[in-house]
Design a protein around this motif. Sequence first.
Motif, mmCIF file in Angstrom:
data_model
loop_
_atom_site.group_PDB
_atom_site.id
_atom_site.type_symbol
_atom_site.label_atom_id
_atom_site.label_comp_id
_atom_site.label_asym_id
_atom_site.label_seq_id
_atom_site.Cartn_x
_atom_site.Cartn_y
_atom_site.Cartn_z
ATOM 1 N N ALA A 55 8.603 -5.569 -1.641
ATOM 2 C CA ALA A 55 9.591 -6.757 -1.262
ATOM 3 C C ALA A 55 10.764 -6.375 -0.647
ATOM 4 C CB ALA A 55 9.649 -7.628 -2.336
ATOM 5 N N GLU A 56 11.354 -5.362 -1.059
ATOM 6 C CA GLU A 56 12.637 -4.891 -0.697
ATOM 7 C C GLU A 56 12.525 -4.252 0.752
ATOM 8 O OE1 GLU A 56 16.251 -1.803 -1.833
ATOM 9 O OE2 GLU A 56 14.628 -2.036 -3.390
ATOM 10 N N LEU A 60 -4.974 -0.985 -4.698
ATOM 11 C CA LEU A 60 -5.444 -1.684 -3.697
ATOM 12 C C LEU A 60 -7.074 -1.438 -4.089
ATOM 13 C CD1 LEU A 60 -3.910 -0.760 -0.609
ATOM 14 C CD2 LEU A 60 -3.471 -2.886 -1.812
ATOM 15 N N THR A 61 -7.812 -2.537 -3.834
ATOM 16 C CA THR A 61 -9.172 -2.246 -3.854
ATOM 17 C C THR A 61 -9.707 -1.506 -2.833
ATOM 18 O OG1 THR A 61 -9.761 -4.491 -2.644
ATOM 19 C CG2 THR A 61 -9.458 -4.724 -4.893
ATOM 20 N N ALA A 68 1.071 -1.078 0.064
ATOM 21 C CA ALA A 68 -0.090 0.215 -0.050
ATOM 22 C C ALA A 68 0.949 1.185 0.207
ATOM 23 C CB ALA A 68 -1.165 -0.168 1.260
ATOM 24 N N GLU A 69 1.997 1.214 0.840
ATOM 25 C CA GLU A 69 2.973 2.242 0.620
ATOM 26 C C GLU A 69 3.703 2.549 -0.600
ATOM 27 O OE1 GLU A 69 6.758 4.004 3.224
ATOM 28 O OE2 GLU A 69 5.583 2.356 3.882
ATOM 29 N N HIS A 70 4.188 1.421 -1.314
ATOM 30 C CA HIS A 70 4.866 1.524 -2.159
ATOM 31 C C HIS A 70 4.329 1.477 -3.710
ATOM 32 C CE1 HIS A 70 8.618 1.866 0.239
ATOM 33 N NE2 HIS A 70 8.304 0.759 0.792
ATOM 34 N N LEU A 71 3.182 0.701 -3.714
ATOM 35 C CA LEU A 71 2.553 0.467 -4.953
ATOM 36 C C LEU A 71 3.464 -0.102 -5.964
ATOM 37 C CD1 LEU A 71 -0.057 3.543 -5.165
ATOM 38 C CD2 LEU A 71 -0.486 1.241 -4.340
ATOM 39 N N HIS A 72 4.364 -0.852 -5.479
ATOM 40 C CA HIS A 72 5.035 -1.529 -6.464
ATOM 41 C C HIS A 72 5.634 -2.779 -5.831
ATOM 42 C CE1 HIS A 72 8.987 -2.523 -8.529
ATOM 43 N NE2 HIS A 72 8.515 -1.614 -9.660
ATOM 44 N N GLU A 88 -5.662 -5.018 -7.008
ATOM 45 C CA GLU A 88 -5.774 -5.240 -8.389
ATOM 46 C C GLU A 88 -4.222 -5.240 -8.930
ATOM 47 O OE1 GLU A 88 -8.292 -2.538 -10.101
ATOM 48 O OE2 GLU A 88 -9.737 -2.320 -8.345
ATOM 49 N N ARG A 89 -4.176 -6.155 -9.777
ATOM 50 C CA ARG A 89 -2.840 -6.500 -10.382
ATOM 51 C C ARG A 89 -2.731 -6.233 -12.009
ATOM 52 N NH1 ARG A 89 -3.717 -9.886 -6.486
ATOM 53 N NH2 ARG A 89 -2.270 -10.380 -4.964
ATOM 54 N N THR A 90 -2.241 -5.354 -12.674
ATOM 55 C CA THR A 90 -2.223 -5.223 -13.999
ATOM 56 C C THR A 90 -0.725 -5.001 -14.427
ATOM 57 O OG1 THR A 90 -2.245 -2.628 -14.034
ATOM 58 C CG2 THR A 90 -4.270 -3.759 -13.925
ATOM 59 N N LYS A 91 -0.461 -5.056 -15.910
ATOM 60 C CA LYS A 91 1.129 -5.059 -16.200
ATOM 61 C C LYS A 91 1.522 -3.723 -15.974
ATOM 62 C CE LYS A 91 0.439 -8.503 -19.898
ATOM 63 N NZ LYS A 91 0.651 -8.798 -21.310
#
Length: 298
Positions: free
Chosen positions: A26-27, A61-62, A17-21, A53-56
């Motif tokens: 993960a890092e 977040l929903t 939620a903080e990084h949106l990546h 929600e995952r897109t390319k």
Amino acid sequence: MRPLPTLRQLRYLTALAEHLHFGRAAEACLATQSTLSAGLQELETILGVTLVERTKRKVMLTPLGEQVVTRARVVLRGAEDIADLAAASTEVLSGPLRLGVIPTIAPYLLPHALPSLRQRYPALRLFLREDLTARLLDRLATGDLDAALIALPWPSPEIETMHIADDGFMLACPPDHPLALRPDLSAADLIDQDLLLLEEGHCLRDHALSACHLPGPAKGEGVLGTSLATLVQMVANGLGVTLLPEMAVKSGVLAGTDVVTRPLRGAGSRGIGLAWRPSSPRKAEFRLLGEALKAGFQ
């Protein structure tokens, strides 16, 4: 008993939620991207809902995911408070402590205060984050920080504070400026001057104006600086005068310039204080930390 989310899964969600990546999240969690992604999928399976929600192109977040993140932060903060409570019962001011500091304090106080703090509490591992007051207190509220060194007063019922010291203000101007030649100055002498200020968002701006009983410029007017060092350079180049905290002057913020400072009769000061969450179990430790930080003002 139905299965419940784990703290690790909730931490993965709040990091995303903080990084949106996924990679950066993960890092931040010291995990691989595949581990984080799997953990989030497990969380969604346990709850039976879609949180992400995952897109390319992007991650978002929903609406339900946003609500879960808000509650997850509360849960994680509570778990950290439990760990802090246990740590505080064994040895005071030991282990990690995440301290936020505003930029008009950090470079001028910490170099003087940290050596004695390390000597007094060698087991303390201090992690510092420099940012503006509002953002530091947001991080304090969510548990990303344990305490914050800020300027007072700051109106907020959601923090407890300990006053550490008072920091007065001085006029800074070029050596040939008319005010530099005056033997006695008051804040009223600044009313018609080109007063250089920090950008909006820096609490020093409001504290300086309040201490000297000066009105602020209209929105969009005036010359604004991003830091005290920038203000000093603008003064050195003849763009105007400014107000500097005594702490910064004593720490050498004028080094390499011909800018001079003059005291202002009747000028007030800002308070320097340590802030923490009222619910924190480490209050006694923070007061010890505050006492140790006072050494930087001696």
